[in-house]
Design an enzyme around this catalytic site. Structure first.
Site, PDB file in Angstrom:
ATOM      1  CG  ASN A  79     -26.790  38.005 -71.140  1.00 41.85           C
ATOM      2  OD1 ASN A  79     -26.450  38.818 -70.300  1.00 41.85           O
ATOM      3  ND2 ASN A  79     -27.117  38.348 -72.377  1.00 41.85           N
ATOM      4  N   GLY A  80     -27.146  37.925 -67.645  1.00 38.96           N
ATOM      5  CA  GLY A  80     -28.048  38.698 -66.782  1.00 38.96           C
ATOM      6  C   GLY A  80     -27.525  38.710 -65.363  1.00 38.96           C
ATOM      7  CE  LYS A 125     -22.199  48.846 -80.551  1.00 40.77           C
ATOM      8  NZ  LYS A 125     -21.717  50.242 -80.690  1.00 40.77           N
ATOM      9  NE  ARG A 182     -24.445  40.372 -76.675  1.00 38.72           N
ATOM     10  CZ  ARG A 182     -25.705  40.672 -76.918  1.00 38.72           C
ATOM     11  NH1 ARG A 182     -26.112  40.875 -78.146  1.00 38.72           N
ATOM     12  NH2 ARG A 182     -26.574  40.761 -75.935  1.00 38.72           N
ATOM     13  CD  GLU A 198     -20.483  60.418 -78.413  1.00 33.70           C
ATOM     14  OE1 GLU A 198     -20.912  60.306 -77.263  1.00 33.70           O
ATOM     15  OE2 GLU A 198     -20.185  59.446 -79.127  1.00 33.70           O
ATOM     16  CD  GLU A 209     -16.826  54.466 -75.805  1.00 32.43           C
ATOM     17  OE1 GLU A 209     -17.412  53.568 -75.201  1.00 32.43           O
ATOM     18  OE2 GLU A 209     -17.386  55.166 -76.668  1.00 32.43           O
ATOM     19  CD1 TRP A 263     -17.933  43.214 -70.131  1.00 29.74           C
ATOM     20  CD2 TRP A 263     -19.465  43.529 -68.530  1.00 29.74           C
ATOM     21  NE1 TRP A 263     -17.770  44.489 -69.633  1.00 29.74           N
ATOM     22  CE2 TRP A 263     -18.694  44.711 -68.651  1.00 29.74           C
ATOM     23  CE3 TRP A 263     -20.491  43.496 -67.583  1.00 29.74           C
ATOM     24  CZ2 TRP A 263     -18.904  45.833 -67.865  1.00 29.74           C
ATOM     25  CZ3 TRP A 263     -20.705  44.622 -66.798  1.00 29.74           C
ATOM     26  CH2 TRP A 263     -19.913  45.765 -66.941  1.00 29.74           C
ATOM     27  CE  LYS A 276     -17.522  56.954 -78.981  1.00 31.20           C
ATOM     28  NZ  LYS A 276     -18.911  57.177 -78.789  1.00 31.20           N
ATOM     29  CB  CYS A 307     -23.287  37.938 -70.954  1.00 34.21           C
ATOM     30  SG  CYS A 307     -22.482  38.140 -69.390  1.00 34.21           S
ATOM     31  CG  HIS A 323     -18.060  78.439 -62.275  1.00 34.20           C
ATOM     32  ND1 HIS A 323     -18.192  79.570 -61.510  1.00 34.20           N
ATOM     33  CD2 HIS A 323     -18.486  78.778 -63.518  1.00 34.20           C
ATOM     34  CE1 HIS A 323     -18.699  80.540 -62.246  1.00 34.20           C
ATOM     35  NE2 HIS A 323     -18.882  80.086 -63.478  1.00 34.20           N
TER      36      HIS A 323
HETATM   37  C1  AGP Z   1     -20.853  54.348 -76.799  1.00 35.93           C
HETATM   38  O1  AGP Z   1     -19.623  54.578 -77.395  1.00 35.93           O
HETATM   39  C2  AGP Z   1     -20.836  53.553 -75.617  1.00 35.93           C
HETATM   40  N1  AGP Z   1     -20.141  52.360 -75.783  1.00 35.93           N
HETATM   41  C3  AGP Z   1     -22.063  53.518 -74.724  1.00 35.93           C
HETATM   42  O2  AGP Z   1     -22.050  54.714 -74.044  1.00 35.93           O
HETATM   43  C4  AGP Z   1     -23.472  53.326 -75.337  1.00 35.93           C
HETATM   44  O3  AGP Z   1     -23.816  54.420 -76.104  1.00 35.93           O
HETATM   45  C5  AGP Z   1     -24.477  53.111 -74.190  1.00 35.93           C
HETATM   46  O4  AGP Z   1     -24.141  51.942 -73.501  1.00 35.93           O
HETATM   47  C6  AGP Z   1     -25.906  53.052 -74.661  1.00 35.93           C
HETATM   48  O5  AGP Z   1     -26.130  51.987 -75.530  1.00 35.93           O
HETATM   49  P1  AGP Z   1     -27.408  51.920 -76.448  1.00 35.93           P
HETATM   50  O6  AGP Z   1     -27.358  53.072 -77.381  1.00 35.93           O
HETATM   51  O7  AGP Z   1     -27.304  50.608 -77.144  1.00 35.93           O
HETATM   52  O8  AGP Z   1     -28.606  52.004 -75.542  1.00 35.93           O
END
Ligand code: AGP
Length: 600
Positions: A99-100, A595, A27, A477, A484, A73, A481, A2, A500
């Site tokens: 927003n919230g 974001k 965002r 990580e 997502e 969002w 990537k 948002c 396991h």
């Molecule tokens: C990263 O690619 C993600 N989109 C997400 O996991 C992000 O790292 C997470 O939401 C944490 O955000 P921040 O680093 O702004 O706290």
């Protein structure tokens, strides 16, 4: 997640609001809207989908110098035109963007608004209907706004219009980010400074539970008791070109390519005149006084935290625990006697992390935030901040912030170690310089990595990442990537853990990306690769020079073994990028994601 913009001035507000919303697209959102107010009343335009869709329905003939806008969002209610903001009260007098999350919205409906017909499924609508109710009961708009806010449980950033007062935007915030920007004959409201950089670089920070009355000439901040608060604006140090894509097709690719630059910027910024790495003495004192460090983060920042644990434990010799913020918040572990909390967050706004910060501050513990955004909530509310100096990260998939977080934590570990005479057997500045060059070389190998991505990921529906020791953390990580942005189901596993359970998922042709950058586990990770190959997997081994073998798909340059995550992640970022690109996915704005995750 948002975004809010608002403008009150002399110019037509529509284009300023739409441009502002475009800057907030990163965002994450699934619908958008604007409301502009002139002598004929308030005109609301909203649409499901992108700002580009919204643009097509905005009536260009409506001229109005006051307006608010929103990217939504979805949390409460599906993404739809009806649930999109702005929302209006039943009479149409009040219009609001929010927003919230209002946690007690249902209770408020039942207690105060039984006689009101709600048109949307949102929690937001309760706010606007409460304001109207209180005004109908004889309260002034400001009192009604204040009394409504007093009833809300949860998080909010709000901008409110009253069609009987064309000269004011009412604003408030609690836990969700919101700034007021000041100009010479106008003022603006924005979730972040980037949105309104087009008109001003001067902003006033708002604190939780403050109300702001914004007119064309004046910004008046009050607390919930109506007392006025003076606060000077600051200048946002953002370069408009930092937030443009330039010649790149996607922000993500631009940000991957910026990583050598960011490494060099970090080395330069954290170096003193004598050429030594340096960090505020209070932070180093807090590190040395702690008997255990608790790193709190989410998503990619959590993955960086795992690497940070390794760096701090191995270099500074302080025990470290790393926790997912959303879990820690509701299930706090037994803490050590003198803990230090480190919050890692690119945005500095992640609600889950903030919730932990609030709790640990209440318990009286010290907190350090490592963030990319100066003045962000986590930075303001912690005792100390270390900045990433990575420049704005716009793509939802975090890349340069991850490597910057690791680099800053390596410096923190090194300076702490040296401060108490723990020998550091390498020259970190020199090693980070090597890293910057190595990242550059990897970014020049895009064609080979694109080919690897095509070979292993063009038809698959899933993919596994395996590694041992720090390679395991980087694999997590890499998997995040890939999933997502390409929507391929991807999971990271410790090499030894596969058998396991997860090995049951390996089928003929399942891609398994294995990292081999650690000498001590080079043979054992290769053993794990053999296990999956025996069950039909298609292995892609990414190794480091000096440890490579004939069957490897890609070899990264040799760097110090504690710092390999800074470069082994680069091919994984690029593999994800090309996988998403070839599948026709929206690389920078993946579905369902935001974001800046500003709700818990
Ligand atoms: C990263 O690619 C993600 N989109 C997400 O996991 C992000 O790292 C997470 O939401 C944490 O955000 P921040 O680093 O702004 O706290």
């Amino acid at each position: 997640m948002c975004g809010i913009v608002g403008y009150i001035g002399k110019n037509d507000s529509k284009e300023i609001l739409l441009k502002g919303l475009e800057k907030l697209e990163y965002r994450g959102y699934d619908s958008a809207g604007i409301a502009v107010m002139n002598e004929n009343g308030v005109h609301v335009f909203k649409e499901k989908g992108r700002i580009a869709d919204l643009r097509t329905i905005v009536d260009k003939s409506v001229m109005a110098t006051t307006g608010i806008g929103h990217t939504r969002w979805a949390t409460h209610g599906v993404p739809s035109k009806v649930n999109a903001h702005p929302h209006q009260s039943t009479s149409g007098r009040f219009t609001l963007v929010h927003n919230g999350v209002i946690e007690n919205y249902d209770l408020l409906k039942r207690e105060y608004l039984n006689d009101v017909t709600f048109v949307s499924e949102t929690d937001t609508e309760v706010i606007i209907q409460l304001i109207e109710k209180f005004v109908n009961n004889g309260e002034s708009v400001l009192d009604a706004f204040r009394n409504t806010l007093k009833l809300l449980v949860g998080s909010y950033a709000i901008a409110l219009l009253d069609n009987q007062d064309q000269g004011t935007i009412y604003v408030a915030k609690n836990k969700s980010p919101l700034l007021v920007g000041v100009g010479s004959d106008f003022n603006v409201v924005a979730s972040d400074a980037m949105a309104m950089l087009q008109v001003t670089d001067r902003y006033i920070e708002l604190m939780d539970k403050e109300i702001v009355i914004v007119t064309q000439e004046k910004v008046t901040i009050q607390n919930l008791n109506g007392e006025t608060i003076d606060r000077a604006p600051y200048t946002a140090e953002l370069d408009a070109s930092d937030i443009e894509k330039g010649t790149y097709p996607h922000y993500m690719l631009k940000e991957i390519d910026e990583q050598p630059l960011v490494m060099r910027k970090i080395i330069q910024t954290y170096q003193n005149d004598q050429g030594e790495l340096t960090i505020e003495p209070e932070i180093i004192k807090a590190m040395n006084e702690s008997d255990r460090i608790y790193i709190i983060a989410a998503g990619t920042s959590y993955h960086a935290g795992l690497v940070g644990k390794q760096l701090i434990e191995k270099i500074a010799q302080i025990p470290v625990e790393v926790h997912v913020a959303s879990e820690f918040s509701y299930n706090m572990p037994l803490l050590s006697k003198n803990p230090l909390f480190i919050f890692i967050s690119q945005s500095g706004e992640t609600a889950d992390s903030r919730s932990v910060l609030v709790q640990v501050k209440e318990l009286g513990y010290k907190a350090l935030t490592i963030t990319n955004v100066p003045g962000s909530t986590l930075s303001r509310e912690a005792d100390f901040t270390l900045l990433l100096h990575a420049g704005p990260e716009i793509a939802v998939a975090s890349t340069k912030a991850y490597t910057a977080q690791i680099a800053v934590m390596s410096i923190l570990a090194e300076v702490t170690a040296k401060s108490c005479n723990i020998p550091v057997e390498f020259d970190l500045i020199h090693e980070l310089g090597i890293i910057a060059n190595a990242i550059e070389a990897l970014c020049d190998s895009k064609e080979i990595i694109e080919q690897i991505s095509k070979e292993f990921l063009s038809v698959t529906r899933n993919c596994f990442f395996i590694g041992r020791a720090v390679d395991y953390y980087v694999g997590l990580e890499g998997a995040l990537k890939l999933k997502e942005i390409s929507y391929i189901q991807a999971e990271g596993f410790a090499g030894g853990e596969l058998k396991h359970g997860t090995i049951a998922l390996i089928e003929e042709g399942t891609p398994v990306i294995a990292l081999a950058t650690q000498e001590s586990v080079n043979l054992s990770i290769r053993g794990n690769v053999k296990e999956v190959v025996a069950r039909g997997a298609n292995p892609c081994i990414i190794s480091m020079k000096g440890l490579e073998m004939d069957e490897d798909s890609f070899v990264i340059p040799e760097v110090h073994e504690l710092l390999t995550p800074l470069i082994s992640v680069i091919p994984l970022q690029l593999i994800a990028y090309y996988a998403a690109l070839h599948r026709g996915c929206d690389v920078d704005k993946p579905r369902n994601l935001a974001k800046s995750v500003t709700v818990e």
